[in-house]
Design an enzyme around this catalytic site. Structure first.
Site, short mmCIF file in Angstrom:
data_model
loop_
_atom_site.label_atom_id
_atom_site.label_comp_id
_atom_site.label_asym_id
_atom_site.label_seq_id
_atom_site.Cartn_x
_atom_site.Cartn_y
_atom_site.Cartn_z
CG ASP A 1 49.85 1.50 17.18
OD1 ASP A 1 51.03 1.13 17.23
OD2 ASP A 1 49.34 2.06 16.19
CE1 TYR B 1 48.25 6.50 15.05
CE2 TYR B 1 48.15 4.88 16.81
CZ TYR B 1 48.52 5.24 15.53
OH TYR B 1 49.17 4.33 14.74
#
Ligand SMILES: [Fe+2]
Ligand SMILES: [Fe+2]
Length: 337
Positions: free
Chosen positions: A86, A123
């Site tokens: 990402d 995350y």
């Protein structure tokens, strides 16, 4: 920078703005889209908006501590790699956006960038709740296979991103098809295999996977197909895109096989991973208008797990429920342009 980059009253009509090459006036008009899919994907992305705080991570540490050693390692190695994807994608999109001419498409990419940042944040929230954020974010320093996967993805991103020709732009778009459509998939599957043992991670991955597979992958598949439609592409470039997806399959399976050799867990075999990644690669090739080249198997258990969590019905968030009808409406015919 030439001021015409921002405003060019003598530029081309908005409906004439192609993806590659041209002289846009500088306006972004959502009411006049050259393509059917770009503003539709934008609306779908917006309808899909979520925030990491919506996921209940309060018991994540307790759940993580109850995993076996191998399951804990798979969990950490998965998030260590997905978090790289990402972060890299955000930076890649910023570079790819500069290659594009159509202003509305550039706006859609801007929203995608925001969503990739949201994934990075998610995350951090999850791993902070789990109490191992710093350890996981530093695993690349100690694990050769993890470092190698990240490096190979970065190299594929970097190879054609300087642009300068439509063929290079097409090859760059392929790198993103691979990221959205291949490099995440075994990672998603591992967390779904752990499933109820780690509900916080599973729910976070559900939201992320929906963004990647329901909107980001269709966006880049449409970009790829439209660039081909609007330009005469060298057959060597098409050959190159086949090589790029073969490389992506190799990258995904190399890391997958390493994880399985090192940290075997129930429910996953090498054959299952191979069939899954091959099937996904064939599907991605079809989505971009190319021919499948990998050995095709029946839909695998891991594919079914990923697909099951792409649906909107089992999402408990009120925020999401308020957007379900919007979502369902906009998800029709994304490939139809
Ligand atoms: Fe993402
Ligand atoms: Fe994405």
């Amino acid at each position: 920078m030439d001021s015409k980059h921002y405003y060019n009253p003598n530029g081309e009509e908005i409906l004439d703005e192609k993806i590659f090459g041209g002289t846009p006036t500088g306006f972004v008009d959502f009411n006049r889209s050259k393509y059917k899919w770009d503003s539709r994907i934008y609306d779908l992305m917006n309808a899909n908006t979520w925030f990491p705080s919506e996921v209940n991570t309060s018991a994540e540490k307790k759940h993580f501590d109850a995993l076996t050693d191998n399951e804990q390692s798979i969990y950490k190695m998965t998030f260590a790699q997905l978090s790289f994807n990402d972060a890299a994608q955000e930076e890649y999109l910023s570079d790819f956006r500069q290659l594009a001419n159509n202003r509305l498409l550039k706006s859609v990419i801007t929203l995608q960038m925001m969503q990739e940042v949201n994934h990075s944040k998610s995350y951090a929230v999850l791993l902070d709740a789990c109490g191992n954020s710093e350890e996981v974010f530093n695993l690349y320093k100690h694990d050769v296979a993890l470092n190698n996967k990240n490096m190979r993805i970065a190299e594929q991103f970097a190879r054609h991103i300087e642009g300068g020709s439509v063929d290079k732009m097409l090859a760059s778009a392929m790198a993103s098809v691979n990221l959205e459509g291949i490099y995440f998939l075994l990672g998603f599957a591992y967390i779904y295999v752990l499933g109820d043992k780690v509900p916080g991670a599973r729910d976070m991955i559900k939201f992320i996977a929906r963004d990647e597979l329901n909107t980001h992958l269709p966006l880049f598949a449409n970009i790829f197909k439209t660039i081909r439609k609007e330009n005469s592409i060298d057959s060597n470039t098409i050959d190159l895109t086949y090589k790029m997806i073969q490389e992506a399959v190799d990258i995904e399976l190399e890391y997958g096989n390493y994880l399985l050799d090192t940290f075997p867990i129930m429910g996953i075999t090498k054959e299952l991973m191979k069939q899954t990644v091959y099937n996904y690669a064939n599907d991605r090739l079809r989505k971009i208008g190319l021919n499948p080249i990998f050995e095709e198997s029946q839909t695998t258990y891991l594919q079914k797990l990923v697909s099951k969590h792409l649906g909107m019905n089992d999402v408990k968030s009120n925020f999401f429920e308020s957007n379900v009808s919007n979502y369902a409406k906009s998800s029709i015919d994304l490939d139809d342009f």
